[in-house]
Design a protein around this motif. Sequence first.
Motif, PDB file in Angstrom:
ATOM      1  N   GLY A  24       0.812  -1.214   0.000  1.00 57.87           N
ATOM      2  CA  GLY A  24       0.000   0.000   0.000  1.00 57.87           C
ATOM      3  C   GLY A  24       0.841   1.259   0.000  1.00 57.87           C
ATOM      4  N   THR A  25       1.956   1.235   0.724  1.00 61.65           N
ATOM      5  CA  THR A  25       2.864   2.386   0.755  1.00 61.65           C
ATOM      6  C   THR A  25       3.514   2.580  -0.606  1.00 61.65           C
ATOM      7  OG1 THR A  25       3.317   2.022   3.103  1.00 61.65           O
ATOM      8  CG2 THR A  25       4.894   3.367   1.882  1.00 61.65           C
ATOM      9  N   ALA A  26       3.942   1.480  -1.231  1.00 66.35           N
ATOM     10  CA  ALA A  26       4.550   1.575  -2.557  1.00 66.35           C
ATOM     11  C   ALA A  26       3.557   2.137  -3.568  1.00 66.35           C
ATOM     12  CB  ALA A  26       5.040   0.202  -3.005  1.00 66.35           C
ATOM     13  N   LEU A  27       2.307   1.684  -3.489  1.00 65.80           N
ATOM     14  CA  LEU A  27       1.290   2.180  -4.420  1.00 65.80           C
ATOM     15  C   LEU A  27       1.013   3.661  -4.188  1.00 65.80           C
ATOM     16  CD1 LEU A  27      -0.667   1.499  -6.675  1.00 65.80           C
ATOM     17  CD2 LEU A  27      -2.308   0.727  -4.959  1.00 65.80           C
ATOM     18  N   ALA A  28       0.975   4.084  -2.929  1.00 68.66           N
ATOM     19  CA  ALA A  28       0.797   5.509  -2.630  1.00 68.66           C
ATOM     20  C   ALA A  28       1.951   6.326  -3.178  1.00 68.66           C
ATOM     21  CB  ALA A  28       0.673   5.713  -1.120  1.00 68.66           C
ATOM     22  N   ALA A  29       3.177   5.806  -3.056  1.00 70.63           N
ATOM     23  CA  ALA A  29       4.347   6.519  -3.571  1.00 70.63           C
ATOM     24  C   ALA A  29       4.270   6.685  -5.081  1.00 70.63           C
ATOM     25  CB  ALA A  29       5.624   5.769  -3.183  1.00 70.63           C
ATOM     26  N   VAL A  30       3.872   5.626  -5.774  1.00 70.70           N
ATOM     27  CA  VAL A  30       3.764   5.699  -7.237  1.00 70.70           C
ATOM     28  C   VAL A  30       2.647   6.655  -7.641  1.00 70.70           C
ATOM     29  CG1 VAL A  30       3.250   4.375  -9.320  1.00 70.70           C
ATOM     30  CG2 VAL A  30       4.735   3.398  -7.566  1.00 70.70           C
ATOM     31  N   LEU A  31       1.516   6.609  -6.933  1.00 70.97           N
ATOM     32  CA  LEU A  31       0.418   7.530  -7.230  1.00 70.97           C
ATOM     33  C   LEU A  31       0.850   8.976  -6.994  1.00 70.97           C
ATOM     34  CD1 LEU A  31      -2.552   8.018  -7.958  1.00 70.97           C
ATOM     35  CD2 LEU A  31      -3.133   7.643  -5.557  1.00 70.97           C
ATOM     36  N   GLY A  32       1.570   9.227  -5.896  1.00 77.94           N
ATOM     37  CA  GLY A  32       2.072  10.570  -5.636  1.00 77.94           C
ATOM     38  C   GLY A  32       3.053  11.034  -6.693  1.00 77.94           C
ATOM     39  N   TYR A  33       3.910  10.121  -7.144  1.00 80.87           N
ATOM     40  CA  TYR A  33       4.876  10.450  -8.197  1.00 80.87           C
ATOM     41  C   TYR A  33       4.157  10.771  -9.515  1.00 80.87           C
ATOM     42  CZ  TYR A  33       8.741   9.902 -11.499  1.00 80.87           C
ATOM     43  OH  TYR A  33       9.662  10.117 -12.506  1.00 80.87           O
ATOM     44  N   ALA A  34       3.128  10.002  -9.816  1.00 82.58           N
ATOM     45  CA  ALA A  34       2.448  10.169 -11.096  1.00 82.58           C
ATOM     46  C   ALA A  34       1.506  11.358 -11.134  1.00 82.58           C
ATOM     47  CB  ALA A  34       1.666   8.891 -11.436  1.00 82.58           C
ATOM     48  N   ARG A  35       0.870  11.678 -10.001  1.00 83.03           N
ATOM     49  CA  ARG A  35      -0.193  12.681 -10.024  1.00 83.03           C
ATOM     50  C   ARG A  35       0.057  13.885  -9.109  1.00 83.03           C
ATOM     51  NH1 ARG A  35      -1.185  10.551 -14.065  1.00 83.03           N
ATOM     52  NH2 ARG A  35      -2.912   9.165 -14.592  1.00 83.03           N
ATOM     53  N   GLY A  36       1.087  13.835  -8.303  1.00 79.69           N
ATOM     54  CA  GLY A  36       1.333  14.896  -7.336  1.00 79.69           C
ATOM     55  C   GLY A  36       1.671  16.234  -7.985  1.00 79.69           C
ATOM     56  N   ARG A  37       1.256  17.317  -7.324  1.00 77.20           N
ATOM     57  CA  ARG A  37       1.551  18.664  -7.812  1.00 77.20           C
ATOM     58  C   ARG A  37       2.209  19.486  -6.712  1.00 77.20           C
ATOM     59  NH1 ARG A  37      -0.822  20.316 -12.603  1.00 77.20           N
ATOM     60  NH2 ARG A  37      -2.049  18.671 -13.603  1.00 77.20           N
ATOM     61  N   ARG A  38       2.832  20.578  -7.113  1.00 82.75           N
ATOM     62  CA  ARG A  38       3.484  21.483  -6.171  1.00 82.75           C
ATOM     63  C   ARG A  38       3.208  22.913  -6.603  1.00 82.75           C
ATOM     64  NH1 ARG A  38       8.117  23.816  -8.190  1.00 82.75           N
ATOM     65  NH2 ARG A  38       8.974  22.919 -10.115  1.00 82.75           N
ATOM     66  N   PRO A  39       3.266  23.880  -5.682  1.00 84.64           N
ATOM     67  CA  PRO A  39       3.019  25.275  -6.051  1.00 84.64           C
ATOM     68  C   PRO A  39       4.243  25.900  -6.727  1.00 84.64           C
ATOM     69  CG  PRO A  39       3.442  25.101  -3.701  1.00 84.64           C
ATOM     70  CD  PRO A  39       3.413  23.704  -4.221  1.00 84.64           C
ATOM     71  N   LEU A  40       4.001  26.725  -7.723  1.00 79.66           N
ATOM     72  CA  LEU A  40       5.063  27.457  -8.414  1.00 79.66           C
ATOM     73  C   LEU A  40       4.588  28.888  -8.644  1.00 79.66           C
ATOM     74  CD1 LEU A  40       7.823  27.418  -9.966  1.00 79.66           C
ATOM     75  CD2 LEU A  40       6.469  26.948 -12.029  1.00 79.66           C
ATOM     76  N   PHE A  41       5.406  29.868  -8.225  1.00 81.77           N
ATOM     77  CA  PHE A  41       5.078  31.282  -8.433  1.00 81.77           C
ATOM     78  C   PHE A  41       5.609  31.693  -9.794  1.00 81.77           C
ATOM     79  CE2 PHE A  41       5.547  35.900  -7.744  1.00 81.77           C
ATOM     80  CZ  PHE A  41       4.277  36.178  -7.264  1.00 81.77           C
ATOM     81  N   PHE A  42       4.731  32.288 -10.636  1.00 82.73           N
ATOM     82  CA  PHE A  42       5.094  32.552 -12.023  1.00 82.73           C
ATOM     83  C   PHE A  42       4.564  33.912 -12.454  1.00 82.73           C
ATOM     84  CE2 PHE A  42       4.099  32.173 -16.617  1.00 82.73           C
ATOM     85  CZ  PHE A  42       5.378  31.905 -17.090  1.00 82.73           C
ATOM     86  N   ARG A  43       5.418  34.686 -13.111  1.00 85.24           N
ATOM     87  CA  ARG A  43       5.009  35.974 -13.679  1.00 85.24           C
ATOM     88  C   ARG A  43       4.849  35.841 -15.187  1.00 85.24           C
ATOM     89  NH1 ARG A  43       8.773  37.851  -9.714  1.00 85.24           N
ATOM     90  NH2 ARG A  43       7.793  39.288  -8.220  1.00 85.24           N
ATOM     91  N   SER A  44       3.845  36.516 -15.721  1.00 80.79           N
ATOM     92  CA  SER A  44       3.596  36.493 -17.157  1.00 80.79           C
ATOM     93  C   SER A  44       3.077  37.858 -17.583  1.00 80.79           C
ATOM     94  CB  SER A  44       2.564  35.410 -17.494  1.00 80.79           C
ATOM     95  OG  SER A  44       1.306  35.754 -16.955  1.00 80.79           O
TER      96      SER A  44
END
Length: 257
Positions: A24-44
């Motif tokens: 279950g931990t391995a599957l959670a890690a793979v799901l987090g790797y595949a679908r996880g997001r992080r915040p990024l500050f961006f100017r345009s």
Amino acid sequence: MTGGRRDDAALVLPSAGPDPIPLGTALAAVLGYARGRRPLFFRSPSAPHGRWFQVLAYGFDRFDGQPPETADRPTDRDVLLAEGLHGRLDPVGWRAVRTDLDEVWPLLGDLRARAGGRPFWELPDDEFSVLAEPGTAGAVLRSLTDRPTARHVVAALHHRHPSLVPLVDGVTRRQLWGHLREGDSGPEACISREVHANAAAFARLETATATLLGRPVTRLRLHDVLVWLAGSLRMTHAVAVGRALAAESGLEAALAR
């Protein structure tokens, strides 16, 4: 261990750490790797003062999520796919990777011939022993990785043949190196032992991953993801993100199996 065979409820991967990884931990890690997001500050131009965006935290969609190149020779797209995993190259580096792909292409043919249609995890131990060289799969893989461009070259070849060419970069190589034995042809020998020893657990993880993500991911790539997350100190983050995503989607039970 049950009946002399390794339990399929956990992965025992010394290259990823001393403790077994529950399925279950391995599957959670793979799901987090595949679908996880992080915040990024961006100017345009439309937001000169900047805005926060949620961007993909890891390279799964840019690499694994892209259809493979189908040409029977190396192309520029192979390099672009490798950049999706390892980052952009400068013009000199880009040309070096493209040139090396042309150079190693015959070796890829040798590897495929040696495998005879078998995936990496069905190759016998002798294929990764220096005592059986020359001509072994391990010897061919060592030739592929013994060059400054190896990280991108191997990524491009893995994308073409995800069941045959293992992914090895600086992070995973350091994780694997300490577990090599006398006579091993390279880090791929350690990968071979670990996927063999955990065959039942990896088969379950492959099935569960394909169900959650809607696309197959080979056990060779799953091994790489887990070892890379451990070696880059991102395992805790990926597992937490994966569990949160599962909770949001009502899939907690899938991680508990």
